[in-house]
Design a protein around this motif. Structure first.
Motif, PDB file in Angstrom:
ATOM      1  N   VAL A  85      40.760  40.107  50.017  1.00  0.00           N
ATOM      2  CA  VAL A  85      41.480  38.588  49.136  1.00  0.00           C
ATOM      3  C   VAL A  85      41.414  38.085  48.119  1.00  0.00           C
ATOM      4  O   VAL A  85      39.824  38.791  47.307  1.00  0.00           O
ATOM      5  CB  VAL A  85      40.694  37.242  50.358  1.00  0.00           C
ATOM      6  N   PRO A  86      41.565  37.186  47.091  1.00  0.00           N
ATOM      7  CA  PRO A  86      41.885  36.790  45.284  1.00  0.00           C
ATOM      8  C   PRO A  86      40.386  36.152  45.298  1.00  0.00           C
ATOM      9  O   PRO A  86      39.843  35.395  46.524  1.00  0.00           O
ATOM     10  CB  PRO A  86      42.702  35.453  45.647  1.00  0.00           C
ATOM     11  N   VAL A  87      39.882  36.034  44.696  1.00  0.00           N
ATOM     12  CA  VAL A  87      38.169  35.435  43.718  1.00  0.00           C
ATOM     13  C   VAL A  87      38.528  35.106  43.079  1.00  0.00           C
ATOM     14  O   VAL A  87      39.088  36.060  42.101  1.00  0.00           O
ATOM     15  CB  VAL A  87      37.705  36.904  43.469  1.00  0.00           C
ATOM     16  N   TYR A  88      38.296  33.849  42.634  1.00  0.00           N
ATOM     17  CA  TYR A  88      37.879  33.322  41.528  1.00  0.00           C
ATOM     18  C   TYR A  88      36.729  32.541  41.353  1.00  0.00           C
ATOM     19  O   TYR A  88      35.868  32.057  41.973  1.00  0.00           O
ATOM     20  CB  TYR A  88      39.232  32.002  42.535  1.00  0.00           C
ATOM     21  N   LEU A  89      36.641  33.676  39.973  1.00  0.00           N
ATOM     22  CA  LEU A  89      35.565  33.444  39.211  1.00  0.00           C
ATOM     23  C   LEU A  89      35.290  31.615  38.248  1.00  0.00           C
ATOM     24  O   LEU A  89      36.010  32.214  37.269  1.00  0.00           O
ATOM     25  CB  LEU A  89      34.897  33.850  38.826  1.00  0.00           C
TER      26      LEU A  89
END
Ligand SMILES: [Zn+2]
Length: 331
Positions: free
Chosen positions: A103-107
């Protein structure tokens, strides 16, 4: 129902929550941040915690994962580069989570997450110019300007803790710079500043009469930040003088935020502020007028407390359009 995961990576704790699309936290879990070893250990710990939390809630799929982390970060690579308090370098975060959960991972950095958390879930709803300030072991901030989350060229803006508040630069900051706000009023450095004040400003006589003197049996090296604030709450004269000096420096810092970003709201969090709201807020509100040109905004302690970065991570997961596309490499 859609679910989102938020991860708050701190120097000591990793805190994780799963929430519905309406921002209701269903469950949370935490674990110690590994301090050394192979850099891949950090993402393994996070993956295991997320798995455990999802399994016990019978959640098979989440929409995305948002992360607010201690820095410094390389946002294009999704790694923590060389954190000052952990003995590991180039710690991969986004990629291993992306590969594991698909799934999309946003840091983003913790204070950048924090300010978005404030806007989406806290005191900043419907406000397009706001600033989140953390007074913790270090000092940091996140800004939303004209409705946009501020990142800068490498994603490190605004490093508010490293503005110069002392031209003489008597104290050296953990970053190597001189005279930085954090070098004086960051929780880790307050004892050093107190020692300097006792030596150069208030004198040994006041020290000998103070509660602090008894607490450390006369050894200025043993003074802690907690001792200073607790003695000030008990009306100790020296501790109050030190807290006044911290107040002056914090006021200069907050005035700079107002003059540079012109926010409508500034919220303050972090352990130092959350544990001593009166002692931190009062000197700022009383003296801010002396230093600002822009209209004075509302200044308050964040209603999200300790959870602000966690809410921020969830806010990031749900609203990735706030992140510039060059920093969205794992979606
Ligand atoms: Zn610095």
């Amino acid at each position: 129902m859609k679910y989102f995961v938020g991860v708050d990576i701190g120097a000591t704790w990793i805190r994780i929550a799963v929430a519905t699309e309406h921002g209701k936290i269903i469950d949370r879990i935490k674990g110690r941040t590994p301090q050394r070893g192979n850099p891949s250990i950090l993402s393994s710990v996070i993956i295991n915690l997320i798995r455990k939390m999802l399994i016990r809630n019978n959640i098979r799929r989440v929409e995305s994962i948002g992360i607010g982390s201690i820095g410094p970060l390389d946002l294009t690579k999704g790694v923590i580069t060389n954190p000052p308090n952990i003995s590991m370098e180039n710690i991969p975060i986004s990629k291993p989570l992306y590969e594991e959960f698909n799934v999309p991972v946003y840091l983003v950095n913790d204070c950048t997450a924090g300010v978005l958390g404030e806007k989406i879930f806290g005191a900043g709803k419907n406000i397009d110019n706001l600033f989140y300030l953390t007074l913790s072991s270090g000092i940091g901030g996140g800004a939303i300007v004209d409705g946009k989350l501020l990142f800068g060229k490498d994603g490190n803006a605004p490093e508010i803790g490293h503005i110069v508040v002392d031209l003489k630069g008597k104290l050296k900051c953990g970053c190597g710079g001189y005279g930085h706000w954090e070098a004086y009023a960051g929780g880790k450095n307050i004892p050093k500043y107190a020692k300097l004040l006792i030596k150069e400003k208030f004198g040994i006589c006041i020290f000998k009469k103070s509660k602090l003197y008894n607490m450390v049996k006369g050894d200025t090296d043993k003074i802690t930040t907690e001792m200073i604030f607790s003695a000030a709450k008990e009306n100790d004269e020296l501790a109050k003088l030190i807290v006044d000096e911290l107040g002056r420096i914090n006021t200069i810092g907050v005035a700079t935020i107002i003059n540079v970003f012109d926010p409508e709201l500034i919220t303050i969090g972090g352990a130092i502020a959350l544990n001593n709201p009166e002692l931190i807020l009062k000197p700022i509100l009383e003296n801010i007028r002396k230093y600002v040109i822009n209209r004075i905004p509302k200044i308050e302690i964040t209603p999200l407390g300790d959870d602000i970065v966690l809410y921020g991570a969830l806010a990031i997961a749900m609203n990735p359009h706030y992140i510039p596309s060059k920093f969205r490499r794992f979606e």
